[in-house]
Design a protein around this motif. Structure first.
Motif, PDB file in Angstrom:
ATOM      1  N   THR A  42     -69.720  80.564  79.596  1.00  0.00           N
ATOM      2  CA  THR A  42     -70.079  80.573  78.176  1.00  0.00           C
ATOM      3  C   THR A  42     -68.873  80.216  77.311  1.00  0.00           C
ATOM      4  OG1 THR A  42     -69.509  82.859  77.539  1.00  0.00           O
ATOM      5  CG2 THR A  42     -71.601  82.535  78.700  1.00  0.00           C
ATOM      6  N   ASP A  43     -69.143  80.078  76.001  1.00  0.00           N
ATOM      7  CA  ASP A  43     -68.061  79.773  75.070  1.00  0.00           C
ATOM      8  C   ASP A  43     -67.252  81.004  74.678  1.00  0.00           C
ATOM      9  OD1 ASP A  43     -69.821  81.094  73.354  1.00  0.00           O
ATOM     10  OD2 ASP A  43     -70.265  79.327  72.138  1.00  0.00           O
ATOM     11  N   GLY A  44     -67.761  82.193  74.990  1.00  0.00           N
ATOM     12  CA  GLY A  44     -67.025  83.418  74.680  1.00  0.00           C
ATOM     13  C   GLY A  44     -66.854  83.695  73.201  1.00  0.00           C
ATOM     14  N   ALA A  45     -67.682  83.089  72.363  1.00  0.00           N
ATOM     15  CA  ALA A  45     -67.456  83.134  70.915  1.00  0.00           C
ATOM     16  C   ALA A  45     -68.148  84.285  70.200  1.00  0.00           C
ATOM     17  CB  ALA A  45     -67.892  81.810  70.277  1.00  0.00           C
ATOM     18  N   SER A  46     -68.903  85.105  70.924  1.00  0.00           N
ATOM     19  CA  SER A  46     -69.646  86.166  70.246  1.00  0.00           C
ATOM     20  C   SER A  46     -68.916  87.503  70.217  1.00  0.00           C
ATOM     21  CB  SER A  46     -71.020  86.353  70.916  1.00  0.00           C
ATOM     22  OG  SER A  46     -71.794  85.178  70.781  1.00  0.00           O
ATOM     23  N   SER A  47     -67.707  87.556  70.737  1.00  0.00           N
ATOM     24  CA  SER A  47     -66.928  88.792  70.708  1.00  0.00           C
ATOM     25  C   SER A  47     -66.682  89.231  69.266  1.00  0.00           C
ATOM     26  CB  SER A  47     -65.585  88.581  71.410  1.00  0.00           C
ATOM     27  OG  SER A  47     -64.690  89.638  71.138  1.00  0.00           O
ATOM     28  N   ASN A  48     -66.760  90.539  69.013  1.00  0.00           N
ATOM     29  CA  ASN A  48     -66.512  91.029  67.651  1.00  0.00           C
ATOM     30  C   ASN A  48     -65.057  90.897  67.234  1.00  0.00           C
ATOM     31  OD1 ASN A  48     -65.156  93.159  68.910  1.00  0.00           O
ATOM     32  ND2 ASN A  48     -66.730  94.675  68.451  1.00  0.00           N
ATOM     33  N   VAL A  49     -64.194  90.537  68.176  1.00  0.00           N
ATOM     34  CA  VAL A  49     -62.781  90.324  67.834  1.00  0.00           C
ATOM     35  C   VAL A  49     -62.644  89.186  66.828  1.00  0.00           C
ATOM     36  CG1 VAL A  49     -60.496  89.692  68.718  1.00  0.00           C
ATOM     37  CG2 VAL A  49     -61.950  91.265  70.023  1.00  0.00           C
ATOM     38  N   ARG A  50     -63.513  88.188  66.904  1.00  0.00           N
ATOM     39  CA  ARG A  50     -63.428  87.062  65.950  1.00  0.00           C
ATOM     40  C   ARG A  50     -63.555  87.564  64.515  1.00  0.00           C
ATOM     41  NH1 ARG A  50     -66.624  83.143  63.261  1.00  0.00           N
ATOM     42  NH2 ARG A  50     -68.575  84.109  63.946  1.00  0.00           N
ATOM     43  N   LEU A  51     -64.487  88.457  64.257  1.00  0.00           N
ATOM     44  CA  LEU A  51     -64.657  89.007  62.913  1.00  0.00           C
ATOM     45  C   LEU A  51     -63.518  89.954  62.554  1.00  0.00           C
ATOM     46  CD1 LEU A  51     -68.515  89.663  62.950  1.00  0.00           C
ATOM     47  CD2 LEU A  51     -67.263  87.664  62.097  1.00  0.00           C
ATOM     48  N   ARG A  52     -63.055  90.715  63.518  1.00  0.00           N
ATOM     49  CA  ARG A  52     -61.948  91.635  63.260  1.00  0.00           C
ATOM     50  C   ARG A  52     -60.671  90.897  62.874  1.00  0.00           C
ATOM     51  NH1 ARG A  52     -61.639  94.762  68.631  1.00  0.00           N
ATOM     52  NH2 ARG A  52     -59.630  95.416  67.753  1.00  0.00           N
ATOM     53  N   LEU A  53     -60.472  89.703  63.418  1.00  0.00           N
ATOM     54  CA  LEU A  53     -59.270  88.935  63.092  1.00  0.00           C
ATOM     55  C   LEU A  53     -59.259  88.469  61.638  1.00  0.00           C
ATOM     56  CD1 LEU A  53     -58.829  86.816  66.348  1.00  0.00           C
ATOM     57  CD2 LEU A  53     -57.275  88.580  65.507  1.00  0.00           C
ATOM     58  N   GLY A  54     -60.396  88.497  60.994  1.00  0.00           N
ATOM     59  CA  GLY A  54     -60.459  88.078  59.590  1.00  0.00           C
ATOM     60  C   GLY A  54     -60.888  89.163  58.638  1.00  0.00           C
ATOM     61  N   ASN A  55     -60.752  90.434  59.056  1.00  0.00           N
ATOM     62  CA  ASN A  55     -61.305  91.515  58.231  1.00  0.00           C
ATOM     63  C   ASN A  55     -60.361  92.016  57.137  1.00  0.00           C
ATOM     64  OD1 ASN A  55     -59.432  93.091  59.600  1.00  0.00           O
ATOM     65  ND2 ASN A  55     -60.948  94.217  60.815  1.00  0.00           N
ATOM     66  N   ARG A  56     -59.179  91.417  57.006  1.00  0.00           N
ATOM     67  CA  ARG A  56     -58.187  91.751  55.968  1.00  0.00           C
ATOM     68  C   ARG A  56     -57.635  93.174  56.124  1.00  0.00           C
ATOM     69  NH1 ARG A  56     -59.481  87.160  56.053  1.00  0.00           N
ATOM     70  NH2 ARG A  56     -59.374  85.665  54.342  1.00  0.00           N
ATOM     71  N   GLU A  57     -57.802  93.762  57.277  1.00  0.00           N
ATOM     72  CA  GLU A  57     -57.261  95.090  57.530  1.00  0.00           C
ATOM     73  C   GLU A  57     -55.969  95.005  58.334  1.00  0.00           C
ATOM     74  OE1 GLU A  57     -60.210  97.519  59.375  1.00  0.00           O
ATOM     75  OE2 GLU A  57     -61.646  97.312  57.714  1.00  0.00           O
ATOM     76  N   PHE A  58     -55.121  96.023  58.192  1.00  0.00           N
ATOM     77  CA  PHE A  58     -53.883  96.066  58.973  1.00  0.00           C
ATOM     78  C   PHE A  58     -54.217  96.525  60.388  1.00  0.00           C
ATOM     79  CE2 PHE A  58     -50.100  98.081  60.716  1.00  0.00           C
ATOM     80  CZ  PHE A  58     -49.150  97.101  60.468  1.00  0.00           C
ATOM     81  N   CYS A  59     -53.710  95.807  61.365  1.00  0.00           N
ATOM     82  CA  CYS A  59     -53.989  96.104  62.764  1.00  0.00           C
ATOM     83  C   CYS A  59     -52.790  96.819  63.382  1.00  0.00           C
ATOM     84  CB  CYS A  59     -54.274  94.815  63.531  1.00  0.00           C
ATOM     85  SG  CYS A  59     -54.498  95.061  65.305  1.00  0.00           S
ATOM     86  N   THR A  60     -53.012  98.020  63.845  1.00  0.00           N
ATOM     87  CA  THR A  60     -51.927  98.776  64.470  1.00  0.00           C
ATOM     88  C   THR A  60     -51.576  98.215  65.844  1.00  0.00           C
ATOM     89  OG1 THR A  60     -53.547 100.356  65.352  1.00  0.00           O
ATOM     90  CG2 THR A  60     -52.509 100.902  63.251  1.00  0.00           C
ATOM     91  N   GLN A  61     -52.487  97.475  66.457  1.00  0.00           N
ATOM     92  CA  GLN A  61     -52.212  96.905  67.769  1.00  0.00           C
ATOM     93  C   GLN A  61     -51.161  95.791  67.684  1.00  0.00           C
ATOM     94  OE1 GLN A  61     -56.686  96.702  68.923  1.00  0.00           O
ATOM     95  NE2 GLN A  61     -55.563  96.387  70.821  1.00  0.00           N
ATOM     96  N   CYS A  62     -51.358  94.853  66.740  1.00  0.00           N
ATOM     97  CA  CYS A  62     -50.447  93.717  66.657  1.00  0.00           C
ATOM     98  C   CYS A  62     -49.427  93.854  65.532  1.00  0.00           C
ATOM     99  CB  CYS A  62     -51.224  92.412  66.499  1.00  0.00           C
ATOM    100  SG  CYS A  62     -52.213  92.316  64.994  1.00  0.00           S
ATOM    101  N   GLY A  63     -49.604  94.872  64.676  1.00  0.00           N
ATOM    102  CA  GLY A  63     -48.628  95.127  63.622  1.00  0.00           C
ATOM    103  C   GLY A  63     -48.712  94.167  62.453  1.00  0.00           C
ATOM    104  N   GLU A  64     -49.861  93.523  62.248  1.00  0.00           N
ATOM    105  CA  GLU A  64     -50.040  92.580  61.143  1.00  0.00           C
ATOM    106  C   GLU A  64     -51.405  92.783  60.505  1.00  0.00           C
ATOM    107  OE1 GLU A  64     -49.163  88.462  61.571  1.00  0.00           O
ATOM    108  OE2 GLU A  64     -47.675  88.792  63.145  1.00  0.00           O
ATOM    109  N   GLN A  65     -51.530  92.263  59.295  1.00  0.00           N
ATOM    110  CA  GLN A  65     -52.833  92.255  58.639  1.00  0.00           C
ATOM    111  C   GLN A  65     -53.674  91.145  59.244  1.00  0.00           C
ATOM    112  OE1 GLN A  65     -52.783  91.273  54.487  1.00  0.00           O
ATOM    113  NE2 GLN A  65     -54.765  92.224  54.077  1.00  0.00           N
ATOM    114  N   HIS A  66     -54.921  91.422  59.483  1.00  0.00           N
ATOM    115  CA  HIS A  66     -55.825  90.429  60.054  1.00  0.00           C
ATOM    116  C   HIS A  66     -56.369  89.525  58.942  1.00  0.00           C
ATOM    117  CE1 HIS A  66     -56.910  92.529  64.130  1.00  0.00           C
ATOM    118  NE2 HIS A  66     -55.701  92.019  64.114  1.00  0.00           N
ATOM    119  N   VAL A  67     -55.783  88.351  58.819  1.00  0.00           N
ATOM    120  CA  VAL A  67     -56.193  87.400  57.782  1.00  0.00           C
ATOM    121  C   VAL A  67     -56.532  86.044  58.407  1.00  0.00           C
ATOM    122  CG1 VAL A  67     -54.905  88.500  55.923  1.00  0.00           C
ATOM    123  CG2 VAL A  67     -53.760  86.804  57.376  1.00  0.00           C
TER     124      VAL A  67
END
Length: 241
Positions: A42-67
């Motif tokens: 499959t294309d693997g594109a339905s993971s909710n990570v795609r939306l999380r990467l653009g949710n404008r929230e600060f990510c404690t995992q990667c230490g950056e804002q998801h923009v």
């Protein structure tokens, strides 16, 4: 792994399944001289990570804002790069990686398209090849795409299309799944000579480098399972030969 035909074909539903569920088996098959192929279904594109990467929230995992507003195509591309890094570490030749131009949409594997895909590669590489894919567990504990691939492989085995079959369980599913006494999976721990390969493959899914379009999707999706693979290094295998 004693089959005369030395071709193994693994059908991975999504990027990271080739590592989390099959990685030890793949590395061992390569080490033992088998011609190892991986079909990314499959294309693997339905993971909710795609939306999380653009949710404008600060990510404690990667230490950056998801923009990072990624299209489905962009998200597939970055996941493919993680897949390539993983399979490179496992020792699989790039020419043995099979990514259809029009892959099945993530979440839409059916018995019909799964069986057609498997038949395509069995016809290409010979009926004596060994097929590796997911063991089908109940839908309430397993991703639909994973389960459907396993069911398709079992049907093709019963029909005589697949001669040699290896079904593997996701480690995070195997620990909660109930099995009949005669169908318990074999727990295989990685040998010392492939543990470094497994660790390097995990690194591909942990790479965070947005400037170069690497977004550590595996790290954001299943960090605990990735870390567990490095520490426990276990494979859960059912062999139907």
């Amino acid at each position: 792994m004693s089959q005369e035909n030395k071709t193994f074909i693994y059908f991975a539903p999504h990027q990271d399944d080739e590592l989390l569920t099959y990685g030890i088996d793949i590395a061992m098959a390569v080490k033992n001289g088998y011609d190892v192929h991986i079909v990314l279904c499959t294309d693997g594109a339905s993971s909710n990570v795609r939306l999380r990467l653009g949710n404008r929230e600060f990510c404690t995992q990667c230490g950056e804002q998801h923009v990072f507003d990624l299209t489905r195509e962009d998200f597939t591309a970055t996941r493919d790069q993680e897949f390539f890094g993983s399979t490179d570490a496992l020792g699989v030749k790039r020419e043995n990686l099979h990514l259809a131009e029009k892959r099945i949409v993530d979440g839409q594997i059916t018995l019909e398209n799964a069986k057609a895909l498997m038949r395509e590669y069995i016809d290409r590489y010979g009926e004596d090849c060994t097929v590796g894919t997911m063991y089908p567990n109940p839908p309430e504990i397993q991703h639909k795409d994973h389960r459907t691939l396993g069911l398709a492989a079992q049907e093709l085995k019963e029909e005589g299309v697949i001669k040699h079959l290896r079904l593997m369980e996701e480690p995070y599913v195997a620990i909660i799944a109930e099995h009949s006494p005669d169908d318990e999976p074999i727990r295989i721990v990685a040998t010392d000579d492939i543990t470094e390969q497994i660790a390097k493959a995990v690194e591909s899914y942990f790479l965070w480098d947005p400037k170069n379009k690497r977004y550590a999707v595996g790290f954001h999706s299943v960090p605990r399972e990735m870390e567990q693979l490095k520490t426990e290094k276990a494979l859960y295998l059912h062999i139907y030969d």
